[in-house]
Structure formats: structure tokens, C-alpha cells
Design a protein around this motif. Structure first.
Motif, short mmCIF file in Angstrom:
data_model
loop_
_atom_site.label_atom_id
_atom_site.label_comp_id
_atom_site.label_asym_id
_atom_site.label_seq_id
_atom_site.Cartn_x
_atom_site.Cartn_y
_atom_site.Cartn_z
N LYS A 77 0.81 -1.29 -0.14
CA LYS A 77 -0.01 0.02 -0.07
C LYS A 77 0.80 1.36 0.09
N THR A 78 0.63 2.05 -1.00
CA THR A 78 1.44 3.40 -0.99
C THR A 78 0.70 4.66 -1.13
N SER A 79 0.99 5.69 -0.53
CA SER A 79 0.54 7.02 -0.94
C SER A 79 1.59 7.95 -1.10
N PHE A 80 2.28 7.87 -2.09
CA PHE A 80 3.45 8.91 -2.36
C PHE A 80 2.78 10.24 -2.99
N THR A 81 3.46 11.24 -2.61
CA THR A 81 3.18 12.54 -3.01
C THR A 81 4.14 12.70 -4.29
N HIS A 82 3.65 13.02 -5.47
CA HIS A 82 4.26 13.12 -6.72
C HIS A 82 4.99 14.35 -6.74
N VAL A 83 6.24 14.44 -7.35
CA VAL A 83 7.01 15.66 -7.44
C VAL A 83 7.33 15.80 -8.85
N ALA A 84 7.72 16.87 -9.42
CA ALA A 84 8.07 17.14 -10.73
C ALA A 84 9.60 16.46 -11.40
N ASP A 85 10.43 16.64 -9.93
CA ASP A 85 11.86 16.31 -10.32
C ASP A 85 11.98 14.65 -10.21
N ASP A 86 12.99 14.19 -10.90
CA ASP A 86 13.25 12.43 -10.91
C ASP A 86 13.69 12.19 -9.57
N THR A 87 13.06 10.95 -8.80
CA THR A 87 13.77 10.02 -7.95
C THR A 87 14.93 9.77 -8.38
N ARG A 88 16.16 9.73 -7.23
CA ARG A 88 17.45 9.61 -7.37
C ARG A 88 17.63 8.08 -7.73
N ILE A 89 18.75 7.63 -8.40
CA ILE A 89 19.12 6.47 -8.65
C ILE A 89 20.40 6.07 -7.48
N ASN A 90 20.50 5.09 -6.75
CA ASN A 90 21.49 4.99 -5.79
C ASN A 90 22.54 3.61 -6.30
N VAL A 91 23.68 3.88 -6.76
CA VAL A 91 24.45 2.69 -7.30
C VAL A 91 25.32 1.83 -6.16
N LYS A 92 25.13 0.80 -6.03
CA LYS A 92 25.62 -0.08 -4.77
C LYS A 92 26.59 -1.19 -5.75
N ILE A 93 27.85 -1.01 -5.60
CA ILE A 93 28.76 -1.85 -6.18
C ILE A 93 29.25 -2.79 -5.37
N GLY A 105 19.02 13.39 -4.62
CA GLY A 105 17.53 13.51 -4.66
C GLY A 105 16.95 14.74 -5.28
N PRO A 106 15.59 14.58 -5.43
CA PRO A 106 14.89 15.60 -6.27
C PRO A 106 14.77 16.91 -5.44
N GLN A 107 14.44 18.05 -6.36
CA GLN A 107 14.03 19.33 -5.51
C GLN A 107 12.40 18.99 -5.16
N VAL A 108 11.95 19.44 -3.84
CA VAL A 108 10.66 19.25 -3.53
C VAL A 108 10.03 20.63 -3.26
N THR A 109 8.93 21.12 -3.53
CA THR A 109 8.42 22.43 -3.60
C THR A 109 7.55 22.46 -2.29
N ALA A 110 7.45 23.69 -1.93
CA ALA A 110 6.63 23.89 -0.68
C ALA A 110 5.09 23.26 -0.87
N GLU A 111 4.75 23.56 -1.92
CA GLU A 111 3.40 22.83 -2.24
C GLU A 111 3.39 21.38 -2.00
N GLU A 112 4.26 20.75 -2.57
CA GLU A 112 4.42 19.21 -2.58
C GLU A 112 4.58 18.97 -1.09
N VAL A 113 5.33 19.47 -0.17
CA VAL A 113 5.41 19.39 0.93
C VAL A 113 4.19 19.46 1.90
N ALA A 114 3.39 20.40 1.52
CA ALA A 114 2.18 20.86 2.19
C ALA A 114 1.31 19.50 1.93
N ALA A 115 1.15 19.04 0.75
CA ALA A 115 0.30 17.93 0.36
C ALA A 115 0.95 16.58 0.95
N PHE A 116 2.16 16.51 1.27
CA PHE A 116 2.77 15.16 2.00
C PHE A 116 2.30 15.43 3.35
N LYS A 117 2.35 16.66 3.94
CA LYS A 117 2.07 16.86 5.19
C LYS A 117 0.46 16.53 5.70
#
Ligand SMILES: Nc1ncnc2c1ncn2[C@@H]1O[C@H](COP(=O)(O)OP(=O)(O)OP(=O)(O)O)[C@@H](O)[C@H]1O
Ligand SMILES: O=P(O)(O)OC[C@@]1(O)O[C@H](CO)[C@@H](O)[C@@H]1O
Length: 305
Positions: A77-93, A105-117
Motif C-alpha cells: 500500500k502506497t500513498s506517495f506525493t508526486h514531485v516534478a523532479d526525478d527520484t534518485r538512482i543509488n549505485v551499489k557496487i 534526490g529531487p527538489q521538492v517544492t513547498a506545495e509538494e511538502v504541504a500535500a505530503f503533510k
């Protein structure tokens, strides 16, 4: 309900090769792309344990879509807040040794933070929120602390997996459990810890400062549980380490999921250890079969100095 918060999820791109030579073209033997981020890992373990939970956080772009789709396929079950910027890729060698390159990680705007909260508005004292992993660059260092105050104002429990000052600051809000590893514990107090007695002495300080339970993970050396009444120790079961990424998250998932079901800290410790080791012995995070296979090998004893 248990909620996990992954502010900064990732695709974990796991690359295996026999030897990594810097400054050369290297060819991999094997790779895997997994949905990552500490809270997401906790959610996946909770699900394996049959513990209902919802994964929250920020996801964006094609990478975010991969993470969300993969979790949906796994029936999470997920309820993520969608942001405009790309989610990061972490490389594990995984070569002669394990190296990790984690994205910012992506930039997250004040509106996106408010939606998450907004998603935390309806928390009640029956809920628990697990906050785990790094913040994205656009968020202030106080972000977790502000969330914790919100969570506590609703009477819900919280768990935070962080280190240093951010961890110290949250203790007075009484986290259900904190889980530094022994190196993080030493850094927290600016000391060198020589042996279990030292680790217990400093672990107990976290209880005094407000944590309800303290878990100290020690990778292949097992773990400690410190409660107000007792200290418990377990060695780690033996096995072949395949991928230890997420072992700490699995330990938290095992502990919190079992505590929610039983309110028994020692049983929760048992599952925490089993989930941590089962993940270390798996390519991806542990599944239920691997956890059940490891459980009988966990031997917990009371520890006294
Ligand atoms: N090599 C190993 N062999 C057996 N069990 C392990 C091993 N590594 C980890 N574990 C289990 O997982 C638990 C958590 O691991 P660890 O102490 O590495 O957490 P961590 O430092 O938070 O890890 P990470 O940040 O890599 O997720 C340990 O207490 C142990 O029970
Ligand atoms: O950069 P952070 O947020 O500190 O850690 C992120 C991360 O390394 O943690 C998980 C393992 O614990 C991985 O799935 C993920 O890539």
C-alpha cells in the motif's frame, strides 16, 4: 496503522563484478534494479511479516514511476506525493568490497511538502510512523523534527532512523525505538567504544534521554536490545552474506512489525535480528521464507556486565 516515510526514495542499482578498477572500463557480471530508500525497505519487511502499512514520501519522474510500479506489483500500500523532479538512482557496487554512491534526490517544492503533510492530519494514538533515510536537498534539517512534533501532537508513536544531532534532538519526544549501529553510537557521543560493556553504557544513555527501546546493531556481530528493565544480546546467525543493503531497515521492520502485533520487546528483537540477517543473506530484501528459516538460529540471552 503503521506508516513509513521515505522522503528520498531511490532505485537501488546493484552491480556485481569480481574486481572494480578505478580509471578503467569495468564490465559487470550481474546487475539488479530494486525499489530503495530506507522507509520503503521497512514497508517491504512489514508486509512480509503480514503487518498492514502504508508507504509515504516523495516520488517523481520515470525513476519514481519504476519505484511505485514495483511496489504495487508487490502489493504494497502506497500513498506517495508526486514531485516534478526525478527520484534518485543509488549505485551499489559489489566487487572486492561494497561501495555505494547515493544520489542527492529531487527538489521538492513547498506545495509538494504541504500535500505530503496533509496525509498525517488524521493520525491517531493507534498509529505509528517510521521516518527513515536522508532528506532531499530542498528540505531544512528540521524537517523530521517538525514532523515528529506533528505526529506526537496526534498521540501517535514514531520511530526515527537517523544519526548525530538529528537523532539526539528527537529523543525527548520518546521514539518507540532507536537503532544506531555501534559505529553511529560511538560517533553520537564522540567516544571510542571497546566491547559490549562500553556499547551498553552508551546505549543506556539513549534510554535516559527518552527512547522507549534501544537497539544497537552490530552487522555480523549481532545486536543488543536495551529496555528500561533488561539488556539482551544475540550473536548474528552464520550464513553467506550476499547483499547487506537494507539489513538495518529490515531489523527496524522486524522489530516494529512484531512490537505492533505483540507488544513484546524481546520477541520483537528476535524478529528484528532474523529480518536483518535474512536480508544480509539474500540478493534483495528478505522474504518471509528466509526470515522463517533464520528465526530458529537466533539465540537471545540476557546480558549483564
Ligand atoms: N554479515 C552479517 N551476518 C549476519 N547478520 C547480519 C550481517 N550484517 C547484518 N546482519 C544483521 O542485520 C542487523 C543490522 O545490520 P547492520 O548492523 O549492518 O545495520 P546498519 O548499519 O543499519 O546497516 P545498513 O545501513 O547497511 O542497512 C544486524 O544487527 C544483524 O542482525
Ligand atoms: O541516502 P540514504 O537515504 O541515507 O540511504 C538510502 C539507501 O542507501 O538506504 C537503503 C538501505 O538502508 C537503500 O535502499 C538506499 O539506497
Amino acid at each position: 496503522m503503521i506508516y513509513t516515510v521515505t522522503v528520498n526514495p531511490s532505485i537501488d542499482y546493484i552491480v556485481q563484478l569480481e574486481k572494480l578498477t578505478l580509471g578503467e572500463v569495468n564490465r559487470m557480471d550481474h546487475d539488479a534494479k530494486l525499489p530503495g530508500g530506507k522507509g520503503i525497505n521497512v514497508s517491504r519487511i512489514l508486509k512480509e511479516l503480514g503487518q498492514d502499512n502504508i508507504a509515504l514520501g516523495f516520488l517523481g519522474g520515470f525513476t519514481g514511476k519504476f519505484v511505485e510500479d514495483t511496489l504495487k506489483e508487490k502489493d504494497l500500500k502506497t500513498s506517495f506525493t508526486h514531485v516534478a523532479d526525478d527520484t534518485r538512482i543509488n549505485v551499489k557496487i559489489k566487487a572486492q568490497n561494497e561501495s555505494e554512491i547515493n544520489g542527492k534526490g529531487p527538489q521538492v517544492t513547498a506545495e509538494e511538502v504541504a500535500a505530503f503533510k496533509k496525509q498525517l492530519d488524521n493520525l491517531t494514538s493507534d498509529d505509528a510512523v517510521i521516518l527513515s533515510g536522508s532528506l532531499v536537498p530542498s528540505l531544512s534539517q528540521d524537517f523530521y523534527f517538525d514532523l515528529i512534533k506533528l505526529i506526537r501532537s496526534k498521540g501517535a508513536q514514531f520511530v526515527i532512523d537517523t544519526t548525530g544531532e538529528s537523532l539526539m534532538k528527537t529523543l525527548k519526544e520518546n521514539p518507540l525505538v532507536v537503532k544506531p549501529n555501534h559505529h553511529e553510537l560511538a560517533d553520537l557521543f564522540g567516544v571510542e567504544l571497546n566491547g559490549l560493556d562500553d556499547i551498553v553504557t552508551y546505549g543506556k544513555k539513549l534510554l535516559t534521554l527518552g527512547a522507549q527501546h534501544v537497539l544497537i546493531s552490530m552487522a555480523g556481530d549481532g545486536g543488543l536490545l536495551i529496555t528500561p528493565d533488561e539488556v539482551y544480546y544475540s550473536a548474528a546467525p552464520k550464513g553467506t552474506v550476499i547483499n547487506s543493503v537494507g539489513a538495518g531497515d529490515s531489523m527496524i521492520g522486524g522489530f516494529v512489525g512484531t512490537f505492533a502485533a505483540t507488544k513484546d520487546p524481546v520477541e520483537s528483537f528476535r524478529y528484528g535480528l532474523a529480518c536483518g540477517s535474512a536480508t544480509a543473506f539474500s540478493e534483495d530484501l528478505a522474504d518471509r521464507a528466509k526470515i522463517d528459516e533464520i528465526l530458529p538460529a537466533i539465540k537471545i540471552e540476557k546480558y549483564s556486565k
